[in-house]
Design a protein around this motif. Structure first.
Motif, short mmCIF file in Angstrom:
data_model
loop_
_atom_site.label_atom_id
_atom_site.label_comp_id
_atom_site.label_asym_id
_atom_site.label_seq_id
_atom_site.Cartn_x
_atom_site.Cartn_y
_atom_site.Cartn_z
N UNK A 26 51.27 14.86 93.59
CA UNK A 26 51.08 15.05 95.03
C UNK A 26 51.92 14.02 95.76
N UNK A 27 51.96 14.13 97.07
CA UNK A 27 52.73 13.18 97.87
C UNK A 27 51.91 11.92 98.11
N UNK A 28 52.59 10.79 98.17
CA UNK A 28 51.93 9.55 98.55
C UNK A 28 51.51 9.64 100.02
N UNK A 29 50.48 8.88 100.43
CA UNK A 29 50.02 8.95 101.82
C UNK A 29 51.13 8.74 102.85
N UNK A 30 52.07 7.84 102.54
CA UNK A 30 53.18 7.59 103.47
C UNK A 30 54.50 8.14 102.93
N UNK A 31 54.40 9.11 102.01
CA UNK A 31 55.62 9.58 101.34
C UNK A 31 56.27 10.81 101.95
N UNK A 32 55.67 11.40 103.01
CA UNK A 32 56.21 12.64 103.57
C UNK A 32 57.65 12.50 104.07
N UNK A 33 58.00 11.43 104.81
CA UNK A 33 59.41 11.31 105.26
C UNK A 33 60.39 11.23 104.10
N UNK A 34 60.06 10.45 103.06
CA UNK A 34 60.95 10.38 101.90
C UNK A 34 61.05 11.73 101.21
N UNK A 35 59.92 12.44 101.10
CA UNK A 35 59.90 13.75 100.46
C UNK A 35 60.83 14.73 101.18
N UNK A 36 60.88 14.64 102.51
CA UNK A 36 61.70 15.58 103.29
C UNK A 36 63.16 15.18 103.35
N UNK A 37 63.45 13.87 103.42
CA UNK A 37 64.80 13.45 103.79
C UNK A 37 65.57 12.70 102.71
N UNK A 38 64.90 12.12 101.70
CA UNK A 38 65.61 11.27 100.75
C UNK A 38 66.24 12.07 99.61
N UNK A 39 65.66 13.23 99.27
CA UNK A 39 66.21 14.06 98.19
C UNK A 39 66.30 15.50 98.67
N UNK A 40 67.29 16.22 98.18
CA UNK A 40 67.48 17.60 98.63
C UNK A 40 66.49 18.56 97.97
N UNK A 80 53.87 10.99 93.92
CA UNK A 80 53.01 10.29 92.98
C UNK A 80 52.58 11.25 91.88
N UNK A 81 52.91 10.95 90.62
CA UNK A 81 52.48 11.78 89.50
C UNK A 81 51.02 11.48 89.19
N UNK A 82 50.20 12.51 89.17
CA UNK A 82 48.77 12.34 88.91
C UNK A 82 48.43 12.47 87.43
#
Length: 242
Positions: free
Chosen positions: A129-143, A197-199
């Motif tokens: 799942x995404x980290x609590x503050x990971x949404x910006x990185x998820x959208x913009x850091x990798x294609x 974050x890998x669960x």
């Protein structure tokens, strides 16, 4: 000529005494009211409701500026600011080495080489799942962030299995292998700032390749027979000499 023949009325010289075009009284106020209503509607379009378990990633002229939590939120309306809602509570799952069931294998993913130069056929599942503050990185850091998780997990599994003997991977070491893979894959994802974050990493099935499975089973059976015979001889010797 008589001036009275002018069909538009008034004198031939078009004096100021004739009727003129007049704007309705109060028209500037109406224009101002219309502008005010348009501005209010534009500002109101910036309100949004962010569902529970999700966040809104806000961009200012295309550049990330803030992340809004669940609830009633407001941002500057388009085209100045825009937003994308991201689900950070969702538990995402994918399979490596098979699809749907263990019988539906994907051999290019599942066949792996151990440190003693044997091949194992291994299928496993990854949940993340995404980290609590990971949404910006998820959208913009990798294609392709979700594909990045798959590649990181498969790379980690091949590296860990490549350092273990075949018997360890097949029998006693499944849990240890899964834990090592999870930790290594997480380091890879953190290195590239994916916000993920890998669960869980769970090995579903591991065995020798089908082409050699029968021979392997025969070898295992022969080994068990040898151990049984050795125990029987040892027990008989102890009985005779005691």
């Amino acid at each position: 000529r008589r001036g009275g023949n002018n069909p538009f009325g008034g004198g031939g010289g078009g004096g100021s005494g004739g009727p003129g075009v007049q704007l309705p009284k109060g028209s500037p106020k109406l224009v101002g009211l219309g502008v005010a209503v348009a501005v209010v509607l534009w500002l109101a379009s910036g309100f949004m409701i962010v569902p529970e378990g999700q966040v809104a990633v806000v961009t200012h002229f295309g550049k990330y500026t803030k992340t809004l939590p669940p609830g009633l939120q407001w941002r500057i309306p388009a085209p100045i600011q825009d937003h994308e809602v991201v689900n950070i509570a969702q538990l995402r799952t994918f399979e490596v080495g098979y699809r749907g069931s263990a019988a539906n294998k994907v051999l290019p993913e599942s066949l792996m080489l151990t440190t003693d130069e044997n091949i194992v056929d291994l299928q496993f599942v990854v949940q993340y799942r995404l980290m609590p503050d990971g949404a910006p990185d998820y959208l913009f850091k990798t294609t392709q962030p979700d594909e990045s998780v798959r590649q990181a997990a498969e790379t980690a599994m091949r590296e860990v299995v490549g350092k273990k003997p075949m018997d360890f991977v097949l029998y006693s070491g499944r849990t240890e292998v899964a834990v090592e893979v999870q930790n290594l894959a997480q380091k890879i994802l953190d290195r590239y700032n994916t916000g993920i974050q890998i669960s869980t990493v769970a090995i579903q099935n591991v065995q020798p390749p089908e082409q050699v499975l029968a021979a392997f089973d025969d070898a295992v059976t022969a080994g068990h027979d040898r151990e049984r015979q050795l125990h029987e001889r040892t027990a008989y010797a102890n009985k005779v000499f005691t």
